[in-house]
Design a protein around this motif. Structure first.
Motif, PDB file in Angstrom:
ATOM      1  N   ASP A  13       0.826  -1.210   0.000  1.00 49.78           N
ATOM      2  CA  ASP A  13       0.000   0.000   0.000  1.00 49.78           C
ATOM      3  C   ASP A  13       0.858   1.257   0.000  1.00 49.78           C
ATOM      4  OD1 ASP A  13      -2.547  -1.413   0.138  1.00 49.78           O
ATOM      5  OD2 ASP A  13      -1.824  -2.018   2.116  1.00 49.78           O
ATOM      6  N   ASN A  17       0.638   3.961  -2.887  1.00 52.81           N
ATOM      7  CA  ASN A  17       0.373   5.371  -2.546  1.00 52.81           C
ATOM      8  C   ASN A  17       1.401   6.292  -3.195  1.00 52.81           C
ATOM      9  OD1 ASN A  17      -1.851   4.696  -1.010  1.00 52.81           O
ATOM     10  ND2 ASN A  17      -0.764   4.775   0.928  1.00 52.81           N
ATOM     11  N   LEU A  67      -9.549  -4.150  -3.314  1.00 49.85           N
ATOM     12  CA  LEU A  67      -9.592  -2.758  -2.863  1.00 49.85           C
ATOM     13  C   LEU A  67      -8.427  -1.954  -3.431  1.00 49.85           C
ATOM     14  CD1 LEU A  67     -10.675  -2.988   0.885  1.00 49.85           C
ATOM     15  CD2 LEU A  67     -11.941  -1.909  -0.977  1.00 49.85           C
ATOM     16  N   ARG A  68      -7.263  -2.563  -3.485  1.00 44.30           N
ATOM     17  CA  ARG A  68      -6.108  -1.876  -4.063  1.00 44.30           C
ATOM     18  C   ARG A  68      -6.386  -1.511  -5.519  1.00 44.30           C
ATOM     19  NH1 ARG A  68      -1.985  -6.100  -1.187  1.00 44.30           N
ATOM     20  NH2 ARG A  68      -1.502  -4.788   0.625  1.00 44.30           N
ATOM     21  N   LYS A  70      -9.327  -1.119  -6.933  1.00 44.90           N
ATOM     22  CA  LYS A  70     -10.398  -0.103  -6.991  1.00 44.90           C
ATOM     23  C   LYS A  70      -9.842   1.275  -6.654  1.00 44.90           C
ATOM     24  CE  LYS A  70     -14.026  -0.731  -8.003  1.00 44.90           C
ATOM     25  NZ  LYS A  70     -14.696  -0.517  -9.339  1.00 44.90           N
ATOM     26  N   ARG A  71      -8.905   1.326  -5.719  1.00 41.60           N
ATOM     27  CA  ARG A  71      -8.280   2.612  -5.375  1.00 41.60           C
ATOM     28  C   ARG A  71      -7.477   3.153  -6.555  1.00 41.60           C
ATOM     29  NH1 ARG A  71      -3.684   4.788  -3.655  1.00 41.60           N
ATOM     30  NH2 ARG A  71      -3.819   6.634  -2.366  1.00 41.60           N
ATOM     31  N   ASN A  75      -8.118   6.574  -9.060  1.00 40.12           N
ATOM     32  CA  ASN A  75      -7.080   7.570  -9.330  1.00 40.12           C
ATOM     33  C   ASN A  75      -6.678   7.627 -10.799  1.00 40.12           C
ATOM     34  OD1 ASN A  75      -5.970   8.988  -6.772  1.00 40.12           O
ATOM     35  ND2 ASN A  75      -6.502   6.916  -6.147  1.00 40.12           N
ATOM     36  N   ALA A 113     -14.207   5.833  -6.903  1.00 40.72           N
ATOM     37  CA  ALA A 113     -13.882   6.294  -5.547  1.00 40.72           C
ATOM     38  C   ALA A 113     -15.038   6.022  -4.588  1.00 40.72           C
ATOM     39  CB  ALA A 113     -13.528   7.777  -5.559  1.00 40.72           C
ATOM     40  N   TYR A 116     -15.090   2.303  -3.942  1.00 37.84           N
ATOM     41  CA  TYR A 116     -13.978   1.977  -3.050  1.00 37.84           C
ATOM     42  C   TYR A 116     -14.351   2.300  -1.595  1.00 37.84           C
ATOM     43  CZ  TYR A 116      -9.566   2.719  -0.602  1.00 37.84           C
ATOM     44  OH  TYR A 116      -8.560   2.705   0.326  1.00 37.84           O
ATOM     45  N   LYS A 120     -14.787  -0.511   1.328  1.00 36.00           N
ATOM     46  CA  LYS A 120     -13.898  -0.444   2.489  1.00 36.00           C
ATOM     47  C   LYS A 120     -14.706  -0.315   3.780  1.00 36.00           C
ATOM     48  CE  LYS A 120      -9.657   1.760   4.002  1.00 36.00           C
ATOM     49  NZ  LYS A 120      -8.637   2.741   3.727  1.00 36.00           N
ATOM     50  N   VAL A 133      -4.760   0.011   2.324  1.00 33.88           N
ATOM     51  CA  VAL A 133      -5.393   0.627   1.166  1.00 33.88           C
ATOM     52  C   VAL A 133      -6.190   1.823   1.552  1.00 33.88           C
ATOM     53  CG1 VAL A 133      -5.269  -1.382  -0.286  1.00 33.88           C
ATOM     54  CG2 VAL A 133      -7.222  -1.145   1.162  1.00 33.88           C
TER      55      VAL A 133
END
Length: 133
Positions: A13, A17, A67-68, A70-71, A75, A113, A116, A120, A133
């Motif tokens: 993560d 990031n 989730l990673r 989707k994040r 972005n 977003a 996500y 989460k 995440v």
């Protein structure tokens, strides 16, 4: 381009990031351990899975990587989960790929977003601000 190979737990993560912050064009990441969600999973609706430690770990592995992705999608990345090598070689064979294609302000990314955040919150309950995440 950012590449990470078997970064353990939240190290993946941290790499993702940084890559998102740098707006790199291509991200290739092969996560390793997925302990954080296993510790913070708070989803009564999934207790029929989470009550069994082996199944809980498999659920957390898949959910963490989803989730990673989707994040990354939120972005501006077009994302895919790929099999890195033959599963008989190692159980840690998932590669997350993101290719920067979209403006994060687009409707597509805003929708991702929202998805996500909802996923989460569903999985982590009130701990939605955890490191993972």
């Amino acid at each position: 381009m950012v590449i990470s190979l078997h970064a353990c737990d939240v190290a993946t993560d941290l790499v993702l990031n940084k890559a998102v912050g740098w707006r790199v064009k291509v991200i290739l990441s092969t996560p390793c351990c997925h302990h954080e969600m296993n510790r913070t999973l708070d989803c009564p609706a999934l207790s029929f899975i989470a009550d069994h430690s082996m199944l809980r770990q498999k659920l957390c592995d898949a959910a963490t990587d989803a989730l990673r992705l989707k994040r990354l999608e939120a972005n501006g990345y077009e994302v895919t989960a790929l099999e890195l090598i033959d599963p008989e070689e190692t159980p840690k064979n998932v590669m997350l790929r993101g290719i920067l294609r979209y403006d994060p302000a687009s409707a597509r990314c805003r929708r991702a977003a929202e998805e996500y955040a909802a996923a989460k919150a569903f999985l982590l309950g009130g701990s939605a601000d955890k490191t993972m995440v």
